[in-house]
Scaffold this active site. Structure first.
Site, PDB file in Angstrom:
ATOM      1  N   GLY A 122       0.818  -1.208   0.000  1.00 54.04           N
ATOM      2  CA  GLY A 122       0.000   0.000   0.000  1.00 54.04           C
ATOM      3  C   GLY A 122       0.852   1.257   0.000  1.00 54.04           C
ATOM      4  N   GLY A 190      21.638  -6.184  23.185  1.00 50.16           N
ATOM      5  CA  GLY A 190      20.289  -5.708  23.493  1.00 50.16           C
ATOM      6  C   GLY A 190      19.373  -6.911  23.655  1.00 50.16           C
ATOM      7  N   ILE A 192      17.463  -8.601  21.439  1.00 53.32           N
ATOM      8  CA  ILE A 192      17.600  -9.692  20.470  1.00 53.32           C
ATOM      9  C   ILE A 192      18.921 -10.424  20.680  1.00 53.32           C
ATOM     10  N   ALA A 280      22.557  -7.535  15.598  1.00 53.36           N
ATOM     11  CA  ALA A 280      21.325  -7.181  16.339  1.00 53.36           C
ATOM     12  C   ALA A 280      21.552  -5.839  17.018  1.00 53.36           C
ATOM     13  N   VAL A 281      21.602  -4.789  16.197  1.00 51.88           N
ATOM     14  CA  VAL A 281      21.958  -3.456  16.710  1.00 51.88           C
ATOM     15  C   VAL A 281      20.767  -2.507  16.711  1.00 51.88           C
ATOM     16  N   ASP A 323       5.587   0.125  15.612  1.00 50.64           N
ATOM     17  CA  ASP A 323       7.027   0.392  15.482  1.00 50.64           C
ATOM     18  C   ASP A 323       7.350   1.569  14.566  1.00 50.64           C
ATOM     19  N   ALA A 331       5.540  -5.242  20.700  1.00 51.35           N
ATOM     20  CA  ALA A 331       4.270  -5.642  20.097  1.00 51.35           C
ATOM     21  C   ALA A 331       3.088  -5.088  20.898  1.00 51.35           C
ATOM     22  N   HIS A 455      -0.251 -19.788  48.357  1.00 48.15           N
ATOM     23  CA  HIS A 455       1.005 -20.409  48.761  1.00 48.15           C
ATOM     24  C   HIS A 455       1.003 -21.872  48.320  1.00 48.15           C
TER      25      HIS A 455
HETATM   26  P1  FAD Z   1       5.289  -5.189  12.264  1.00 49.04           P
HETATM   27  O1  FAD Z   1       5.029  -6.344  13.124  1.00 49.04           O
HETATM   28  O2  FAD Z   1       6.652  -4.994  11.711  1.00 49.04           O
HETATM   29  O3  FAD Z   1       4.237  -5.293  11.072  1.00 49.04           O
HETATM   30  C1  FAD Z   1       4.215  -4.396  10.021  1.00 49.04           C
HETATM   31  C2  FAD Z   1       3.539  -5.070   8.846  1.00 49.04           C
HETATM   32  O4  FAD Z   1       3.279  -4.117   7.840  1.00 49.04           O
HETATM   33  C3  FAD Z   1       4.408  -6.148   8.208  1.00 49.04           C
HETATM   34  O5  FAD Z   1       3.668  -7.323   8.072  1.00 49.04           O
HETATM   35  C4  FAD Z   1       4.759  -5.553   6.846  1.00 49.04           C
HETATM   36  O6  FAD Z   1       4.883  -6.542   5.825  1.00 49.04           O
HETATM   37  C5  FAD Z   1       3.558  -4.674   6.578  1.00 49.04           C
HETATM   38  N1  FAD Z   1       3.820  -3.561   5.673  1.00 49.04           N
HETATM   39  C6  FAD Z   1       4.812  -2.636   5.773  1.00 49.04           C
HETATM   40  N2  FAD Z   1       4.703  -1.730   4.784  1.00 49.04           N
HETATM   41  C7  FAD Z   1       3.608  -2.101   4.064  1.00 49.04           C
HETATM   42  C8  FAD Z   1       2.992  -1.563   2.906  1.00 49.04           C
HETATM   43  N3  FAD Z   1       3.447  -0.457   2.330  1.00 49.04           N
HETATM   44  N4  FAD Z   1       1.911  -2.205   2.412  1.00 49.04           N
HETATM   45  C9  FAD Z   1       1.443  -3.343   2.992  1.00 49.04           C
HETATM   46  N5  FAD Z   1       1.988  -3.884   4.094  1.00 49.04           N
HETATM   47  C10 FAD Z   1       3.056  -3.267   4.617  1.00 49.04           C
HETATM   48  N6  FAD Z   1       8.137  -7.439  20.916  1.00 49.04           N
HETATM   49  C11 FAD Z   1       7.544  -7.805  22.061  1.00 49.04           C
HETATM   50  O7  FAD Z   1       6.702  -7.060  22.583  1.00 49.04           O
HETATM   51  N7  FAD Z   1       7.856  -8.990  22.671  1.00 49.04           N
HETATM   52  C12 FAD Z   1       8.765  -9.839  22.144  1.00 49.04           C
HETATM   53  O8  FAD Z   1       9.022 -10.901  22.715  1.00 49.04           O
HETATM   54  C13 FAD Z   1       9.405  -9.486  20.940  1.00 49.04           C
HETATM   55  N8  FAD Z   1      10.313 -10.298  20.379  1.00 49.04           N
HETATM   56  C14 FAD Z   1      10.889  -9.955  19.197  1.00 49.04           C
HETATM   57  C15 FAD Z   1      11.841 -10.800  18.647  1.00 49.04           C
HETATM   58  C16 FAD Z   1      12.468 -10.464  17.453  1.00 49.04           C
HETATM   59  C17 FAD Z   1      13.489 -11.397  16.872  1.00 49.04           C
HETATM   60  C18 FAD Z   1      12.102  -9.260  16.784  1.00 49.04           C
HETATM   61  C19 FAD Z   1      12.738  -8.905  15.470  1.00 49.04           C
HETATM   62  C20 FAD Z   1      11.162  -8.408  17.325  1.00 49.04           C
HETATM   63  C21 FAD Z   1      10.549  -8.737  18.537  1.00 49.04           C
HETATM   64  N9  FAD Z   1       9.625  -7.901  19.147  1.00 49.04           N
HETATM   65  C22 FAD Z   1       9.045  -8.247  20.334  1.00 49.04           C
HETATM   66  C23 FAD Z   1       9.226  -6.630  18.534  1.00 49.04           C
HETATM   67  C24 FAD Z   1       7.865  -6.794  17.803  1.00 49.04           C
HETATM   68  O9  FAD Z   1       7.974  -7.823  16.855  1.00 49.04           O
HETATM   69  C25 FAD Z   1       7.479  -5.494  17.151  1.00 49.04           C
HETATM   70  O10 FAD Z   1       7.467  -4.458  18.113  1.00 49.04           O
HETATM   71  C26 FAD Z   1       6.098  -5.597  16.519  1.00 49.04           C
HETATM   72  O11 FAD Z   1       6.040  -6.628  15.572  1.00 49.04           O
HETATM   73  C27 FAD Z   1       5.719  -4.280  15.865  1.00 49.04           C
HETATM   74  O12 FAD Z   1       4.420  -4.377  15.383  1.00 49.04           O
HETATM   75  P2  FAD Z   1       3.940  -3.469  14.171  1.00 49.04           P
HETATM   76  O13 FAD Z   1       2.550  -3.917  13.872  1.00 49.04           O
HETATM   77  O14 FAD Z   1       4.170  -2.053  14.469  1.00 49.04           O
HETATM   78  O15 FAD Z   1       4.907  -3.814  12.953  1.00 49.04           O
HETATM   79  P1  NAD Z   2      18.243  -3.058  21.121  1.00 52.82           P
HETATM   80  O1  NAD Z   2      18.103  -1.594  20.965  1.00 52.82           O
HETATM   81  O2  NAD Z   2      17.538  -3.747  22.214  1.00 52.82           O
HETATM   82  O3  NAD Z   2      19.778  -3.448  21.275  1.00 52.82           O
HETATM   83  C1  NAD Z   2      20.742  -3.100  20.332  1.00 52.82           C
HETATM   84  C2  NAD Z   2      22.093  -3.109  21.031  1.00 52.82           C
HETATM   85  O4  NAD Z   2      23.080  -3.005  20.041  1.00 52.82           O
HETATM   86  C3  NAD Z   2      22.276  -1.961  21.998  1.00 52.82           C
HETATM   87  O5  NAD Z   2      22.768  -2.456  23.222  1.00 52.82           O
HETATM   88  C4  NAD Z   2      23.283  -1.067  21.304  1.00 52.82           C
HETATM   89  O6  NAD Z   2      24.117  -0.369  22.194  1.00 52.82           O
HETATM   90  C5  NAD Z   2      24.072  -2.088  20.510  1.00 52.82           C
HETATM   91  N1  NAD Z   2      24.740  -1.548  19.322  1.00 52.82           N
HETATM   92  C6  NAD Z   2      24.261  -0.630  18.443  1.00 52.82           C
HETATM   93  N2  NAD Z   2      25.172  -0.416  17.457  1.00 52.82           N
HETATM   94  C7  NAD Z   2      26.228  -1.224  17.719  1.00 52.82           C
HETATM   95  C8  NAD Z   2      27.475  -1.479  17.057  1.00 52.82           C
HETATM   96  N3  NAD Z   2      27.789  -0.845  15.940  1.00 52.82           N
HETATM   97  N4  NAD Z   2      28.316  -2.385  17.614  1.00 52.82           N
HETATM   98  C9  NAD Z   2      27.989  -3.037  18.764  1.00 52.82           C
HETATM   99  N5  NAD Z   2      26.829  -2.825  19.428  1.00 52.82           N
HETATM  100  C10 NAD Z   2      25.964  -1.939  18.905  1.00 52.82           C
HETATM  101  O7  NAD Z   2      17.838  -3.652  19.680  1.00 52.82           O
HETATM  102  P2  NAD Z   2      17.612  -5.143  19.215  1.00 52.82           P
HETATM  103  O8  NAD Z   2      18.096  -6.109  20.229  1.00 52.82           O
HETATM  104  O9  NAD Z   2      18.122  -5.204  17.824  1.00 52.82           O
HETATM  105  O10 NAD Z   2      16.039  -5.220  19.179  1.00 52.82           O
HETATM  106  C11 NAD Z   2      15.299  -4.376  18.277  1.00 52.82           C
HETATM  107  C12 NAD Z   2      13.958  -4.053  18.835  1.00 52.82           C
HETATM  108  O11 NAD Z   2      13.143  -5.210  18.897  1.00 52.82           O
HETATM  109  C13 NAD Z   2      14.060  -3.485  20.226  1.00 52.82           C
HETATM  110  O12 NAD Z   2      13.526  -2.193  20.215  1.00 52.82           O
HETATM  111  C14 NAD Z   2      13.239  -4.376  21.091  1.00 52.82           C
HETATM  112  O13 NAD Z   2      12.351  -3.652  21.884  1.00 52.82           O
HETATM  113  C15 NAD Z   2      12.459  -5.258  20.119  1.00 52.82           C
HETATM  114  N6  NAD Z   2      12.495  -6.625  20.679  1.00 52.82           N
HETATM  115  C16 NAD Z   2      11.829  -6.855  21.836  1.00 52.82           C
HETATM  116  C17 NAD Z   2      11.899  -8.101  22.420  1.00 52.82           C
HETATM  117  C18 NAD Z   2      11.175  -8.337  23.700  1.00 52.82           C
HETATM  118  O14 NAD Z   2      10.297  -7.549  24.040  1.00 52.82           O
HETATM  119  N7  NAD Z   2      11.502  -9.388  24.441  1.00 52.82           N
HETATM  120  C19 NAD Z   2      12.671  -9.104  21.847  1.00 52.82           C
HETATM  121  C20 NAD Z   2      13.362  -8.819  20.688  1.00 52.82           C
HETATM  122  C21 NAD Z   2      13.262  -7.567  20.114  1.00 52.82           C
END
Ligand code: FAD
Ligand code: NAD
Length: 483
Positions: A122, A190, A192, A280-281, A323, A331, A455
């Site tokens: 979209g 971080g 991830i 994972a930055v 996001d 999420a 408990h």
């Molecule tokens: P997204 O989930 O990224 O969804 C966006 C959607 O929009 C996608 O499906 C994409 O294809 C679609 N889209 C984008 N542009 C367009 C377009 N132009 N037209 C049509 N479709 C489009 N968060 C937690 O709270 N707990 C966790 O345990 C957790 N674990 C994570 C682990 C990993 C490895 C990663 C990478 C992230 C994790 N997160 C976690 C973060 C979480 O996944 C995101 O915060 C969340 O998915 C964001 O939701 P969103 O709907 O904003 O975007």
């Molecule tokens: P993050 O921001 O949690 O961690 C990134 C880390 O990378 C930081 O500590 C940062 O200082 C470091 N970093 C950045 N640039 C660097 C470099 N050049 N060299 C070395 N270290 C560097 O990001 P993430 O772990 O990639 O996760 C992304 C997002 O996904 C986060 O915002 C997080 O909230 C979300 N997420 C959430 C969950 C959860 O809720 N359990 C799980 C996975 C991801």
């Protein structure tokens, strides 16, 4: 033919599908556009969270934790198992099944809530028009009174370590390894880095995490972060702080590739060679080809769509959530924003309490927190009481042989209102959630202290931490601590 809707949602991740479903429930004619396709070219709903984020990562965390238990902990309980081994393809297969079940479920939920799911990419072309291009390049125009952008985020790449999704991977590639790498490098300590680093460390990889910042988990309560660093070191995660990656070189052995990473730390230039490297930055908002420049939708300096606390953009008919806008990339934060926007479009009053967004790192033990930590309160000059209760004093944690960590509760010294909860320990996420509910109702530490807890449960540690902040915990010595 141009189709007309009350609301068009772009993206079906947690923010988008919550917004769309709630719009459908409230009787708004709604469409939800999604571009994500599975390997077999089918549209899949659920976004990052369901496909390559929260769910698959937790599936691997759960499997790898069970493996560690079988390998090292069953024996403590008197359970003898013959040689334990991990079947990586079977682990991945189970993870993929969980993902499939949930993403298919979202398609069903959209349909049962009368949301039209539309496959394609979209682009917002006017304040009331979205142009959808499907995967064959066919275009259709949708008209809507309101547009909700929930386009999510993508991993950040850094020049020294270009991702090839083979040897150097991002979080998505790290969910797909076909075997346990012998030597695994992770850039970024971080969320991830710690979660996926833990998965592969548990399965036997030698894991080194390179973190640019000098402080470990700088946004986490210091006492909890210190405890976490000790526990992760014991688990074999080698976390190198103040390590700035400057370059990398791929080398192709005959059988296997590897990558040598160059980095600088306090001791000067360093090198380390890995079979796989996870970058994972952090993540960045995804807005590529999403907004026609004529709309004038403002982005902030980091590329997030600028919104107010009700997720309204600078264009009155257009909202954005999840996001792709400011705030933690979580999420549940996006889900609540999506629901808030839907309700406001239906004329209801709704808001998100941004002061109470819970955070969790799903390692073992888990790390979970909500509200303010001690450092933030000190900076703000707020007087507080703090109570901490170690799981080593919890009967239930000892019975489960899972007693590392603590619960910390912080309450305002003058009013006793709970200001924060910080936990490292078994089921920390679920325990912390109890305090989130209490805080939503402006509870005091005394309110928690007066509540009866079953408990023996891990929850009793929350009760005891509240009592400790008041100076009368039962199962530990009391040393009432004020700021
Ligand atoms: P997204 O989930 O990224 O969804 C966006 C959607 O929009 C996608 O499906 C994409 O294809 C679609 N889209 C984008 N542009 C367009 C377009 N132009 N037209 C049509 N479709 C489009 N968060 C937690 O709270 N707990 C966790 O345990 C957790 N674990 C994570 C682990 C990993 C490895 C990663 C990478 C992230 C994790 N997160 C976690 C973060 C979480 O996944 C995101 O915060 C969340 O998915 C964001 O939701 P969103 O709907 O904003 O975007
Ligand atoms: P993050 O921001 O949690 O961690 C990134 C880390 O990378 C930081 O500590 C940062 O200082 C470091 N970093 C950045 N640039 C660097 C470099 N050049 N060299 C070395 N270290 C560097 O990001 P993430 O772990 O990639 O996760 C992304 C997002 O996904 C986060 O915002 C997080 O909230 C979300 N997420 C959430 C969950 C959860 O809720 N359990 C799980 C996975 C991801």
């Amino acid at each position: 033919m141009t189709k007309e809707y009350d609301v068009v949602v772009i993206g079906s991740g947690p923010a988008g599908y919550h917004a769309a479903i709630r719009c459908g429930q409230l009787g708004l004619r709604t469409a939800c556009i999604e571009k994500w396709q599975s390997r077999d070219d089918k549209t899949v709903y659920g976004g990052t969270c369901l496909n390559v984020g929260c769910i698959p990562s937790k599936a691997l965390l759960d499997t790898s934790h069970k493996y560690v238990e079988a390998l090292h902990e069953f024996e403590t309980h008197g359970i003898k198992v013959p040689a334990v081994s991990i079947d990586v393809p079977a682990m991945m297969g189970r993870k993929d099944e969980v993902v499939k079940q949930l993403t298919t479920g979202i398609a069903g939920l959209l349909s049962s809530n009368k949301v039209e799911a539309i496959s394609g990419k979209g682009k917002v072309t006017t304040p009331e028009t979205v142009l959808v291009t499907d995967h064959e390049g066919k275009e259709q125009e949708l008209k809507a009174k309101h547009i909700i952008i929930a386009a999510g985020s993508v991993p950040i790449e850094i020049p020294p370590t270009p991702v090839d999704q083979n040897t150097i991977v991002d979080s998505t590639g790290a969910l797909e390894f076909d075997e346990v790498p012998k030597r695994l490098g992770v850039i970024g300590a971080g969320v991830i880095g710690l979660e996926l680093g833990s998965v592969w460390a548990r399965l036997g990889a030698d894991v080194v995490v390179l973190e640019a910042v000098e402080e470990f988990l700088p946004t986490v309560d210091r006492q909890i972060a210190k405890e976490a660093a000790k526990i992760f070191a014991k688990q074999g995660l080698q976390i190198k702080l103040g390590a700035r990656v400057t370059g990398s070189k791929l080398s192709a052995g005959r059988a296997k590739k590897s990558v040598t990473v160059e980095y600088q730390d306090g001791d000067g230039e360093q090198r380390a060679t890995f079979d796989k490297l996870i970058v994972a930055v952090g993540r960045k908002p995804y807005t590529r080809d999403l907004l026609d420049p004529s709309l004038g939708i403002e982005l902030d300096a980091r590329g997030f769509i600028r919104v107010d606390d009700k997720c309204a953009t600078s264009v009155p008919s257009i909202y954005a959530c999840g996001d792709v806008v400011r705030g933690p990339m979580l999420a549940h934060k996006g889900m609540e924003e999506g629901i808030m926007v839907a309700e406001r479009l239906a004329g209801k009053k709704a808001q998100v309490n941004y002061d109470l967004v819970p955070s969790v790192i799903y390692t073992h033990p888990e790390i979970a927190w909500v509200g303010k930590n001690e450092e933030e309160l000190k900076m703000a000059g707020v007087e507080y009481n703090v109570g901490a209760f170690p799981f080593a004093a919890s009967g239930r944690a000892l019975a489960a042989n899972d007693s590392e960590g603590m619960v910390k509760i912080i309450a305002d010294a003058a009013t006793d209102r709970i200001l924060g909860c910080h936990i490292i320990g078994p089921s920390a996420a679920d325990l912390m959630q109890q305090v989130v509910i209490a805080m939503e109702f402006s509870a005091s530490a005394e309110d928690l202290g007066l509540t009866m807890f079953s408990h023996p449960t891990l929850s009793e540690a929350v009760h005891e931490a509240a009592l400790a902040s008041l100076g009368h915990a039962i199962h530990i010595g009391n040393r009432k601590r004020r700021a």
